[in-house]
Design a protein around this motif. Structure first.
Motif, PDB file in Angstrom:
ATOM      1  N   ILE A  28      -7.500   1.379   1.482  1.00 28.64           N
ATOM      2  CA  ILE A  28      -6.361   0.505   1.721  1.00 28.64           C
ATOM      3  C   ILE A  28      -6.691  -0.447   2.857  1.00 28.64           C
ATOM      4  O   ILE A  28      -7.230  -0.046   3.901  1.00 28.64           O
ATOM      5  CB  ILE A  28      -5.095   1.321   2.051  1.00 28.64           C
ATOM      6  CG1 ILE A  28      -4.697   2.101   0.787  1.00 28.64           C
ATOM      7  CG2 ILE A  28      -3.962   0.423   2.509  1.00 28.64           C
ATOM      8  CD1 ILE A  28      -3.488   2.956   0.948  1.00 28.64           C
ATOM      9  N   ALA A  58       0.922  -7.280  -2.660  1.00 26.61           N
ATOM     10  CA  ALA A  58       0.144  -6.057  -2.788  1.00 26.61           C
ATOM     11  C   ALA A  58      -0.770  -6.234  -3.983  1.00 26.61           C
ATOM     12  O   ALA A  58      -0.294  -6.385  -5.095  1.00 26.61           O
ATOM     13  CB  ALA A  58       1.061  -4.871  -3.009  1.00 26.61           C
ATOM     14  N   SER A  60      -4.250  -5.081  -6.237  1.00 31.69           N
ATOM     15  CA  SER A  60      -4.995  -3.880  -6.569  1.00 31.69           C
ATOM     16  C   SER A  60      -6.319  -4.251  -7.205  1.00 31.69           C
ATOM     17  O   SER A  60      -6.370  -5.130  -8.072  1.00 31.69           O
ATOM     18  CB  SER A  60      -4.147  -3.043  -7.538  1.00 31.69           C
ATOM     19  OG  SER A  60      -4.910  -1.995  -8.055  1.00 31.69           O
ATOM     20  N   LEU A  77      -6.603  -1.264  -2.352  1.00 37.11           N
ATOM     21  CA  LEU A  77      -5.231  -1.768  -2.322  1.00 37.11           C
ATOM     22  C   LEU A  77      -5.141  -2.721  -1.154  1.00 37.11           C
ATOM     23  O   LEU A  77      -5.314  -2.336   0.000  1.00 37.11           O
ATOM     24  CB  LEU A  77      -4.235  -0.608  -2.155  1.00 37.11           C
ATOM     25  CG  LEU A  77      -2.770  -1.034  -2.106  1.00 37.11           C
ATOM     26  CD1 LEU A  77      -2.333  -1.605  -3.447  1.00 37.11           C
ATOM     27  CD2 LEU A  77      -1.889   0.157  -1.740  1.00 37.11           C
ATOM     28  N   THR A  79      -2.961  -4.871   1.001  1.00 36.97           N
ATOM     29  CA  THR A  79      -1.527  -4.874   1.306  1.00 36.97           C
ATOM     30  C   THR A  79      -1.119  -6.146   2.017  1.00 36.97           C
ATOM     31  O   THR A  79      -1.958  -6.942   2.428  1.00 36.97           O
ATOM     32  CB  THR A  79      -1.150  -3.678   2.185  1.00 36.97           C
ATOM     33  OG1 THR A  79      -1.820  -3.832   3.441  1.00 36.97           O
ATOM     34  CG2 THR A  79      -1.564  -2.379   1.555  1.00 36.97           C
ATOM     35  N   TYR A  92       2.794   2.785   0.080  1.00 33.55           N
ATOM     36  CA  TYR A  92       1.393   2.493  -0.263  1.00 33.55           C
ATOM     37  C   TYR A  92       0.451   3.414   0.511  1.00 33.55           C
ATOM     38  O   TYR A  92      -0.521   3.934  -0.019  1.00 33.55           O
ATOM     39  CB  TYR A  92       1.055   1.045   0.070  1.00 33.55           C
ATOM     40  CG  TYR A  92       1.800   0.021  -0.767  1.00 33.55           C
ATOM     41  CD1 TYR A  92       2.126   0.305  -2.108  1.00 33.55           C
ATOM     42  CD2 TYR A  92       2.151  -1.205  -0.237  1.00 33.55           C
ATOM     43  CE1 TYR A  92       2.795  -0.619  -2.858  1.00 33.55           C
ATOM     44  CE2 TYR A  92       2.817  -2.138  -0.987  1.00 33.55           C
ATOM     45  CZ  TYR A  92       3.137  -1.852  -2.302  1.00 33.55           C
ATOM     46  OH  TYR A  92       3.788  -2.767  -3.051  1.00 33.55           O
TER      47      TYR A  92
END
Lengths: 213, 929
Positions: A28, A58, A60, A77, A79, A92
C-alpha cells in the motif's frame, strides 16, 4: 519416445505453474497528496513517468514479478493523499501487508505527515513490525530540497525502518523500494507460518488476557 | 509470438472503485496495437466500448457503466482476443446528498426530492457506529443485556440517549479489546472530535432534515396555537422565538445561498456570453477572415450581426457592434481601393462589386469601377503610344548618331530597300556592330501595335462585360433592396456607358490610324491628331515584311472585339479600321513587290540553266515568280483571307480596282527589268559582292565585268527569259492570283502578255539584226573578192569559199542560239536565212552582164545554199531563191550537168557543216515527237 516425454513434461510443468498457488504481496502506498505515490507506482508498473498531476482516489495494480528467483505477484494499492479521503483509509490499510510511506524531500509538511500515517497504520494493523519503508521521493529535485537526509534517517532509525530516497522521474531506487518491501513481507510471512505452526494459539491467549482488564 | 498476438492483460485501474460514470484509467499490456485493434471493453460485465478512449497499447481511458459490485476489467482486441485482468473494479451506487462532496456530477433533479432524501439520513453518520475506529471482530461473546442492566442500572449503551454510559458501551462492544487498542481508539475518537468541532454548521449540515422537521413541527404548532389561543398573547413569545430561530437558520444558510446566487449569476453571464459569443468574436473574426481573404464569410457575419444588433439598446452590444461597424467600414474602403486597382480579372471585379453592394456601400461602386476602368484604359493606351513614340525617337537619334560616325552605313540607310540595307549593314558590320543592330529589330510601330492590341484584348472585354453585367443587373446581390436602383441607372447611364465604350474604341482605332494610316486622319483637327500621336511620317520605316504582322494583330483584336456585340457604331469603327489596315497593307505590299521586281535586274548572274521544258533561262524569271508568289501568299494570309464577320476585301469597288491595277503593274514590272538587262546592263552590280561576300572591293570590278556577256549573248538570254516569263510564268501567276480571289485578272493577263510580246519582238528584232547584219553585209563584198566577175568567170570548179563562210556564220548563230535555248533556233535561223536569201537575191538580181559560166556559177551557189538551209526555208525565203533562179539566164544541158556534179561534190565536202542544220532538225523532230 522422447517427444512424448517432453510433452508430458511440459504438461506437467504448465499444470504445476497453473495450479501453484501464486503468492501475492499486498503493498500500500501512503503519504500526503502530491508526493509522487502514483508516479512511483506507474514507474514501477509501466516504466512511465506521468507529468500531469491528477489526484488519486484509490488505484489498484497487480502484476507478476520475479523476486529472488521466485515468481510472485505484487498487488499495489495506490491510495489518496488528500485529507478528503482520510476517512476511507482505514479500510484500505487493513488489507495491506507492507507500506511504502512516501514524502517529498521538497516539502517539509509531507515529511511531517508521515508520522500521522505511520501512527494510523500501526493502529489499524496493530503491529509495530509491519513491513514499512520510509521513502523520500523527488530526489532529482535536489535544489529544492527541504528535508535533509539526516532528519529523514533519524526518523527512520527511530521507527527502525529503512529510509530510501527515490526519484520517480529518473527511476532511481524505484525497483529497490518495492523489492525491498516485498522481501520484508516475504520474511514476515515465513516467520508467521513458522509461528502459527509452532505456537498456534499464542496470540489468541494473549488477547484473552486483555479481557481481564 | 507477435506482439499484437498476445492476449490483453489489465494490470491497473485508476480508481479501483466508483459509481457509474467514473472515469477509469485502465493500464496493462497488449491493449491493442492501434485504435482499430481495440474492439471491446467490459467493466464489471458491462460493455463500455462507447466511452472508451484508446491512448496507447498500455493505456485506455473509459467510463464505468452501471455495473454493480466488484468485477473484472476485460479488454478485447482484434489481434489478441478476449483478455484477462489481475485487478478489478468495484461499482457502487451512491445517493449523494445536496451538501455532500462528490467527485462526479450528480443529477440532483432525479435523486433528491425535497422531502424524501432528508428524512432518510440518520442523525449520526455511519462512522459513528464505531466511534473508536476499532473493528469489533473477534468480540463474539457479548455480554447479555440483562447482565449489563444489572451492572449499570439507569444507564444505556446507546450514544444517542442521555443516560449513555461509556462503560456499558465498552463492555458491550469492546470487552475483548486490548488496552493498547483502546488507547488507539481513544486517539481516533479525539481526532474525529476535532474534525467535527467545526461548529454548529457541521452539525446542522449533517442533521439538516431533522432540523427542518423541527422547524416545520414548530411552525405547525404555532399555527395550531394561533388558532386555539384567540388572544394570541401566549403565542407572541413563541412567535418571537420562532422568528429568531428562522433568522438564525437563514443566517446559517446565508453563505450557501449567497454562493448559489453568485453561481447563478455567473452562469447567467456565461450563458449570455455563450449566446452572443458570435458578436464578441466578430471584430476579431472579421479581421482574420479579411486577412484570409474569405470575404464572403465576413459579409455574411456582418449581415447577421446587423440584423441582430443594429437596433440594440444594450450598452455592451452597442460598443462591440460599433467596433464591428468600424471594421466593416475599413473593409469597405479596402474593397473599394481594391476595385480601383487595375488590371484586375473580371471575376474578381464582379465579386468585389457584389461585396460592396452587399455591404451597402454608398454610391454606385460598379459604375465608379466602370468609369475608373475606362479612364485607366484610355490612360494606358495613351501611355503605350507615348512610350513607343519616345522609343522610336530615341532609336532614331541613335541611328543618326551612328550615321554620322560611318558614312557608309549612312548611305545604306538611305536606300529604301530592306534587303539592300541588310546587305550593306552586314557588309559593314565589322565597322559598327553595335549601331547596326537596331535595324534588325522589330520596327517600333509593330511593337506598338502589338502592345496596343494586347492591352485592348486583355482589358477591353472585361470592361465591356462588366458594363453588360452592370446593366443586366446581375451584379446586384439583393434584387429586392436595389430594385429601384438599376432602373434608375439604366436610363441615365446606359447612353453614358455607350459613349464610354465608343470613346475607347475610337481612341484605339485612332491611335492605330495615327501610326499606320496617318492619311485617314487628315480631316480631323490638328490638336486631336496630336493626341493620337504624331509618328515620323515615313512609310518606309516599316518594311513590308513587318506590315502583315501589324495587320494580323489588328485583325485579331478586331475580330475578338467584334464578338463582344458592341453597341452603336463601334463595330463599324473597328471593322473599318481593320479593312483600312488590310487595304493599306495590300497596297504597300504590292508596291513593295513591284519595286522589288524592278530591282531584279541587279541580281542577274547570267548563269544560264537549261531544261527541256523552258529552254535556257537565268534565275531571274524564277526570282520574279517567287517574289510575286510570296507576296500573294503573304497577302492571302493576313489580308485577303476573311475571318468571320469581316467584309470581303475585294467587295469594295475601289479596293478591287486598286488591286487589279497593282497586280497588272506587278506582272508588267519584270519587263523593264529584262529590257534594261538586255540593252544596258549595270556593269558594276553590288550583287556580285553579295554573292561572293568574301571577295572584297578588289575582285568586285573585274569579276562583275567578266560575268556580263556581250550584247548578242545578252540579247538571246533575255529573249529566252522574256519568252519563258510570257509563256509560263505569267499564266501561272495569274492562275495563282485568281485562286486567291483577285478579280479581273484576265485584264491583267492580257496587259502583261501585250507588254511581254512587245518586249519579245523588240528583243528578237534587235538580236536578229545583231546577228544577220555582219553576214548580210559581208555577202556582196566577199562574192566579188579577188576581182571576181560574173561576166569573165571561167568554168565553175566548185562552190566558192564566200558561200562556205556564210554557211559557217549561220552555223555559228545556230549554235549560239541552240546553246541558250533550242526553242528559238528555228525562229532565229529562219529569220537569218530569210535575210541572207533576200540579200543573195538582191545581189544576183543586180548582175546585169552574165558571162558564159556566170549563170552556172550563180545557179550552183544558189542551189548549194538552198540545199543547205532547206529545212529552215520560210515561204518568203523560197520565193527569194526562186526569183533569183528565175532571173538567171537559161543554162545549157551540159552546164546543168556540170553544176549538178559540182553540187554533189559540195554536198559531200560540206557534209558535216550541213549536218549541223539537219542534225538539229532531226533532234528537234524527235524531241517534238
Amino acid at each position: 519416445m522422447f517427444s512424448c516425454w517432453t510433452r508430458r513434461q511440459k504438461a506437467n510443468m504448465s499444470k504445476a505453474k497453473a495450479t501453484q498457488p501464486q503468492v501475492i504481496h499486498k503493498v500500500i502506498m501512503v503519504g500526503s497528496g502530491g508526493v509522487g505515490k502514483s508516479a512511483l507506482t506507474l514507474q514501477f508498473m509501466y516504466d512511465e513517468f506521468v507529468e500531469d498531476y491528477e489526484p488519486t482516489k484509490a488505484d489498484s495494480y497487480r502484476k507478476k514479478v520475479v523476486l529472488d528467483g521466485e515468481e510472485v505477484q505484487i498487488d499495489i494499492l495506490d491510495t489518496a493523499g488528500q485529507e478528503d479521503y482520510a476517512a476511507i483509509r482505514d479500510n484500505y490499510f487493513r488489507s495491506g501487508e507492507g507500506f511504502l510511506c512516501v514524502f517529498s524531500i521538497t516539502e517539509q509538511e509531507s515529511f511531517q505527515a508521515t508520522a500521522d500515517f505511520r501512527e494510523q497504520i500501526l493502529r489499524v494493523k496493530n503491529d509495530d513490525n509491519i513491513p514499512f519503508l520510509l521513502v523520500g521521493n523527488k530526489a532529482d529535485l535536489e535544489e529544492k530540497r527541504q528535508v535533509t537526509v539526516d532528519e529523514a534517517q533519524q526518523r527512520a532509525q527511530q521507527w527502525s525502518v529503512p529510509y530510501v530516497e527515490t526519484s520517480a522521474k529518473t527511476r532511481a531506487n524505484v525497483d529497490k523500494v518495492f523489492y525491498d518491501l516485498m522481501r520484508e513481507i516475504r520474511s514476515r510471512k515465513m516467520e508467521a507460518t513458522r509461528q502459527s505452526n509452532g505456537k498456534p494459539k499464542k496470540k489468541k491467549e494473549k488477547r484473552r488476557k486483555c479481557t481481564l482488564l | 509470438m507477435k506482439k499484437g498476438g498476445a492476449a490483453p492483460l489489465v494490470t491497473g485501474v485508476s480508481p479501483k472503485e466508483g459509481p457509474p460514470g467514473t472515469r477509469i484509467t485502465i493500464r496493462g499490456e497488449n491493449l491493442g496495437c492501434d485504435i482499430k485493434d481495440f474492439i471491446g471493453l467490459k467493466i464489471c460485465g458491462v460493455d463500455c466500448i462507447l466511452s472508451a478512449e484508446w491512448k496507447s497499447p498500455s493505456k485506455i481511458i473509459a467510463r464505468s457503466g452501471p455495473g454493480k459490485g466488484k468485477g473484472d476489467v476485460i479488454v478485447i482486441t482484434r489481434t489478441g482476443g478476449v483478455g484477462s485482468c489481475t485487478v478489478g473494479f468495484k461499482g457502487y451506487f451512491v445517493q449523494i446528498g445536496p451538501l455532500q462532496d462528490s467527485a462526479i456530477w450528480i443529477d440532483e433533479s432525479q435523486t433528491v426530492s425535497i422531502r424524501h432524501g432528508r428524512t432518510q439520513s440518520p442523525i449520526f453518520s455511519k462512522e459513528d457506529e464505531d466511534p473508536l475506529g476499532i473493528s469489533d471482530e473477534g468480540n463474539q461473546a457479548k455480554f447479555k443485556e440483562e447482565e449489563l442492566l444489572e451492572m449499570f442500572p439507569d444507564a444505556s449503551g446507546n450514544m444517542a440517549l442521555q443516560n449513555f454510559s461509556p462503560a456499558w458501551y465498552l463492555l458491550e462492544n469492546h470487552h475483548d479489546t486490548s488496552f493498547e487498542d483502546m488507547k488507539a481508539g481513544l486517539a481516533y475518537m479525539k481526532r474525529r472530535a476535532t474534525q467535527r468541532s467545526e461548529g454548529p454548521i457541521a452539525f446542522v449540515k449533517s442533521n439538516l432534515s431533522s432540523t427542518l422537521d423541527c422547524m416545520e413541527s414548530l411552525d405547525a404548532l404555532h399555527q395550531q396555537y394561533c388558532a386555539d389561543d384567540l388572544r394570541g398573547d401566549s403565542v407572541n413569545q413563541y412567535a418571537v422565538l420562532l422568528m429568531q430561530a428562522k433568522s438564525c437558520a437563514d443566517g446559517l444558510f446565508k453563505e450557501v445561498l449567497g454562493r448559489k446566487d453568485k453561481a447563478d449569476s455567473t452562469r447567467n453571464a456565461l450563458s449570455v456570453l455563450q449566446r452572443f459569443k458570435f458578436l464578441f468574436y466578430l471584430p476579431l473574426n472579421i479581421k482574420r477572415n479579411i486577412e484570409k481573404g474569405d470575404y464572403n464569410l465576413v459579409i455574411n457575419d456582418y449581415v447577421r450581426a446587423r440584423s441582430l444588433f443594429a437596433e440594440t439598446q444594450v450598452q455592451v452590444f452597442k460598443k462591440v457592434y460599433n467596433e464591428v461597424e468600424r471594421n466593416i467600414g475599413e473593409f469597405r474602403e479596402m474593397l473599394q481601393q481594391k476595385l480601383m486597382e487595375l488590371p484586375n480579372p473580371l471575376d474578381e471585379q464582379k465579386k468585389l462589386i457584389r461585396y460592396l453592394l452587399s455591404l451597402e456601400c454608398e454610391g454606385d461602386p460598379a459604375w465608379e469601377c466602370l468609369v475608373n476602368m475606362q479612364q485607366w484604359l484610355t490612360g494606358i493606351l495613351c501611355t503605350c503610344k507615348e512610350d513607343h513614340i519616345k522609343e522610336e525617337q530615341m532609336s532614331q537619334t541613335e541611328s543618326e548618331a551612328s550615321m554620322l560616325k560611318s558614312p557608309v552605313s549612312h548611305m545604306s540607310i538611305d536606300t529604301p530597300k530592306g534587303k539592300r540595307r541588310e546587305t550593306n549593314t552586314s557588309f559593314k558590320s565589322t565597322l559598327s556592330p553595335d549601331q547596326s543592330g537596331w535595324k534588325f529589330n522589330t520596327p517600333q510601330k509593330i511593337l506598338f501595335i502589338e502592345e496596343l492590341t494586347d492591352i485592348m484584348l486583355e482589358n477591353f472585354p472585361s470592361f465591356w462585360k462588366l458594363g453588360q453585367a452592370y446593366f443586366s443587373g446581375s451584379l446586384f446581390v439583393n434584387v429586392k433592396e436595389n430594385s429601384e436602383r438599376p432602373q434608375k441607372t439604366d436610363s441615365s447611364k446606359h447612353s453614358k456607358f455607350k459613349q464610354m465604350v465608343t470613346d475607347v474604341i475610337s481612341l484605339f482605332s485612332n491611335l492605330v490610324r495615327a501610326a499606320f494610316l496617318p492619311k485617314s486622319l487628315e480631316n480631323t483637327p490638328e490638336e486631336n491628331r496630336k493626341e493620337f500621336g504624331i509618328w515620323r511620317d515615313n512609310k518606309q520605316e516599316i518594311p513590308g515584311a513587318w506590315l502583315p504582322s501589324g495587320v494580323r494583330y489588328v485583325r485579331n483584336c478586331v475580330s475578338s472585339l467584334s464578338l463582344l456585340d458592341l453597341p452603336g457604331d463601334c463595330p463599324t469603327l473597328i471593322q473599318d479600321l481593320a479593312l483600312d489596315m488590310r487595304t493599306d497593307c495590300m497596297v504597300t505590299l504590292l508596291k513593295q513587290a513591284i519595286s522589288d521586281v524592278k530591282q531584279l535586274h541587279l541580281k542577274e548572274t547570267w548563269a544560264v540553266e537549261t531544261d527541256d521544258e523552258s529552254g535556257g533561262t537565268t534565275q531571274l524569271p524564277a526570282l520574279f515568280e517567287n517574289i510575286v508568289n510570296e507576296t500573294i501568299q503573304h497577302l492571302h494570309e493576313v489580308v485577303v483571307q476573311n475571318k468571320v464577320g469581316e467584309p470581303e476585301i475585294f467587295s469594295q469597288r475601289t479596293v478591287q480596282k486598286d488591286a487589279t491595277v497593282l497586280c497588272t503593274q506587278l506582272l508588267q514590272a519584270f519587263a523593264p527589268c529584262i529590257h534594261s538587262l538586255a540593252f544596258n546592263p549595270p556593269f558594276h552590280s553590288p550583287e556580285k559582292s553579295n554573292s561572293l561576300p568574301i571577295l572584297t572591293a578588289e575582285g568586285k570590278g573585274t569579276l562583275g565585268k567578266d560575268k556580263v556577256p556581250v550584247t548578242d549573248k545578252r540579247l538571246i538570254i533575255m529573249l529566252s527569259n522574256c519568252n519563258h516569263t510570257m509563256v509560263r510564268v505569267i499564266p501561272r501567276l495569274v492562275e495563282n492570283l485568281n485562286k486567291h480571289g483577285y478579280v479581273e485578272m484576265n485584264k491583267a493577263l492580257r496587259a502583261a502578255q501585250d507588254t511581254y510580246e512587245d518586249l519579245d519582238d523588240s528583243l528578237f528584232e534587235a538580236y536578229v539584226e545583231e546577228k544577220s547584219n555582219p553576214i548580210v553585209g559581208a555577202i556582196e563584198q566577199n562574192m566579188y573578192k579577188g576581182g571576181f566577175s560574173w561576166k569573165t568567170c571561167g568554168k565553175p570548179s566548185g562552190v566558192r569559199n564566200y558561200l562556205k563562210q556564210v554557211i559557217m556564220h549561220m552555223i555559228e548563230v545556230h549554235a549560239e542560239v541552240f546553246a541558250v535555248s533550242p526553242v528559238f533556233v528555228t525562229r532565229v535561223t529562219q529569220k537569218v536565212i530569210e535575210q541572207v536569201s533576200e540579200e543573195f537575191t538582191r545581189v544576183i538580181q543586180c548582175v546585169t552582164d552574165h558571162g558564159k559560166y556566170g549563170p552556172v556559177q550563180a545557179r550552183l551557189e544558189l542551189m548549194a545554199l538552198q540545199e543547205t538551209v532547206s529545212l529552215y526555208l520560210t515561204p518568203h525565203a523560197s520565193k527569194c531563191f526562186k526569183e533569183a533562179l528565175g532571173d538567171l539566164p537559161e543554162v545549157k544541158t551540159e552546164d546543168r550537168k556540170l553544176s549538178e556534179e559540182l553540187l554533189n561534190k559540195f554536198k559531200s565536202q560540206m557534209k558535216f557543216q550541213m549536218m549541223c542544220f539537219y542534225g538539229d532538225s532531226i533532234l528537234r523532230n524527235s524531241s517534238e515527237a
